[in-house]
Write a protein that holds these residues in place. Structure first.
Motif, PDB file in Angstrom:
ATOM      1  N   LEU A  96      35.424 -36.567 -24.563  1.00  0.00           N
ATOM      2  CA  LEU A  96      36.281 -36.913 -25.907  1.00  0.00           C
ATOM      3  C   LEU A  96      35.243 -36.598 -27.228  1.00  0.00           C
ATOM      4  O   LEU A  96      34.142 -36.905 -27.299  1.00  0.00           O
ATOM      5  N   LEU A 142      33.489 -39.695 -30.357  1.00  0.00           N
ATOM      6  CA  LEU A 142      33.571 -41.101 -29.685  1.00  0.00           C
ATOM      7  C   LEU A 142      32.513 -42.023 -30.631  1.00  0.00           C
ATOM      8  O   LEU A 142      32.999 -43.002 -30.981  1.00  0.00           O
ATOM      9  N   ARG A 143      31.583 -41.287 -30.833  1.00  0.00           N
ATOM     10  CA  ARG A 143      30.149 -42.250 -31.688  1.00  0.00           C
ATOM     11  C   ARG A 143      30.990 -42.678 -32.995  1.00  0.00           C
ATOM     12  O   ARG A 143      31.237 -43.661 -33.522  1.00  0.00           O
ATOM     13  N   LEU A 198      34.121 -42.602 -33.832  1.00  0.00           N
ATOM     14  CA  LEU A 198      35.260 -43.535 -33.821  1.00  0.00           C
ATOM     15  C   LEU A 198      34.790 -45.008 -33.698  1.00  0.00           C
ATOM     16  O   LEU A 198      35.268 -45.953 -34.283  1.00  0.00           O
ATOM     17  N   ASN A 199      33.700 -45.037 -32.999  1.00  0.00           N
ATOM     18  CA  ASN A 199      33.358 -46.537 -32.644  1.00  0.00           C
ATOM     19  C   ASN A 199      32.676 -47.007 -34.000  1.00  0.00           C
ATOM     20  O   ASN A 199      32.654 -48.222 -34.458  1.00  0.00           O
ATOM     21  N   HIS A 217      34.396 -50.759 -31.669  1.00  0.00           N
ATOM     22  CA  HIS A 217      34.414 -50.214 -30.190  1.00  0.00           C
ATOM     23  C   HIS A 217      35.892 -50.493 -29.868  1.00  0.00           C
ATOM     24  O   HIS A 217      36.388 -49.713 -28.857  1.00  0.00           O
ATOM     25  N   GLY A 231      37.395 -46.900 -30.458  1.00  0.00           N
ATOM     26  CA  GLY A 231      36.718 -46.155 -29.505  1.00  0.00           C
ATOM     27  C   GLY A 231      37.246 -46.428 -27.767  1.00  0.00           C
ATOM     28  O   GLY A 231      37.807 -45.301 -27.179  1.00  0.00           O
ATOM     29  N   ASP A 232      37.657 -47.516 -27.327  1.00  0.00           N
ATOM     30  CA  ASP A 232      38.181 -47.918 -26.305  1.00  0.00           C
ATOM     31  C   ASP A 232      39.708 -47.362 -26.167  1.00  0.00           C
ATOM     32  O   ASP A 232      40.110 -47.072 -25.234  1.00  0.00           O
ATOM     33  N   ALA A 263      41.044 -45.254 -28.053  1.00  0.00           N
ATOM     34  CA  ALA A 263      40.790 -43.525 -27.792  1.00  0.00           C
ATOM     35  C   ALA A 263      40.569 -43.130 -26.182  1.00  0.00           C
ATOM     36  O   ALA A 263      41.150 -42.016 -25.653  1.00  0.00           O
ATOM     37  N   LEU A 264      39.708 -44.007 -25.767  1.00  0.00           N
ATOM     38  CA  LEU A 264      39.241 -43.583 -24.152  1.00  0.00           C
ATOM     39  C   LEU A 264      40.717 -43.824 -23.309  1.00  0.00           C
ATOM     40  O   LEU A 264      40.962 -43.042 -22.438  1.00  0.00           O
ATOM     41  N   ASP A 274      32.350 -41.076 -22.569  1.00  0.00           N
ATOM     42  CA  ASP A 274      33.519 -40.180 -22.738  1.00  0.00           C
ATOM     43  C   ASP A 274      33.656 -39.181 -21.999  1.00  0.00           C
ATOM     44  O   ASP A 274      34.521 -38.110 -22.414  1.00  0.00           O
ATOM     45  N   LEU A 290      43.080 -37.171 -31.964  1.00  0.00           N
ATOM     46  CA  LEU A 290      42.256 -37.131 -30.673  1.00  0.00           C
ATOM     47  C   LEU A 290      41.911 -35.567 -30.188  1.00  0.00           C
ATOM     48  O   LEU A 290      43.020 -34.993 -30.033  1.00  0.00           O
TER      49      LEU A 290
END
Length: 166
Positions: free
Chosen positions: A85, A88-89, A91-92, A97, A100-101, A103-104, A126, A155
């Motif tokens: 992904l 991610l950093r 996004l967090n 978080h 980010g979660d 998105a995951l 990710d 994304l």
């Protein structure tokens, strides 16, 4: 569940001793069913990523070991799609978080939907992996392209493809 004990029409009813035996058997069956539920839940916890609901690293390691052995001994093709992904950093940091979660989870769901029936695994962080037994490098590349197109709005992921060639 239910355990039914019956006699043929017209047969005498169960005696007390027979009823106690049936109750003992029913208790044993209930205990065995409860143990099966616990073992099933433990296996789920051991092999499923709780955030994305795809297989976890342990499940991937077992699956890929078997797939490589099959490819080597039976001459079968094996390819693996590896995905990461993007951002991610960021996004967090920007959305917390939970962003980010989310998105995951969305990436995991898109991978599962796009690559069904192939199993999807989250290796950690990710990173995701999809082993493709009986799949050529070219077919895996095409699947990887479909994955890139299937990502939810906003994304992006990076994918690579590797193949076991005997």
């Amino acid at each position: 569940g239910e355990l039914l004990a019956t006699r043929a029409p017209g047969a005498p009813p169960f005696r007390d001793r027979e009823l106690r035996l049936l109750q003992t058997i029913a208790a044993q069956v209930a205990a065995a069913a409860a143990r099966m539920r616990v073992f099933s839940q433990m296996a789920e916890l051991a092999f499923r990523d709780p955030l994305t609901s795809v297989g976890n690293r342990r499940a991937f390691d077992e699956r890929i070991e078997l797939a490589v052995a099959e490819a080597a001994t039976e001459g079968r093709m094996l390819a693996v799609i590896l995905c990461d992904l993007d951002n991610l950093r960021e996004l967090n940091e920007s959305g917390g978080h939970h962003a980010g979660d989310g998105a995951l989870r969305a990436v995991g769901a898109a991978l599962v939907e796009t690559l069904d029936p192939h199993p999807v695994f989250r290796l950690g962080g990710d990173e995701f992996a999809v082993p493709l037994l009986d799949c050529t490098l070219e077919d895996a590349h095409a699947l990887g392209s479909r994955v890139l197109e299937a990502m939810p709005e906003g994304l992006t992921i990076s994918c690579g493809v590797a193949a076991f060639i005997r």
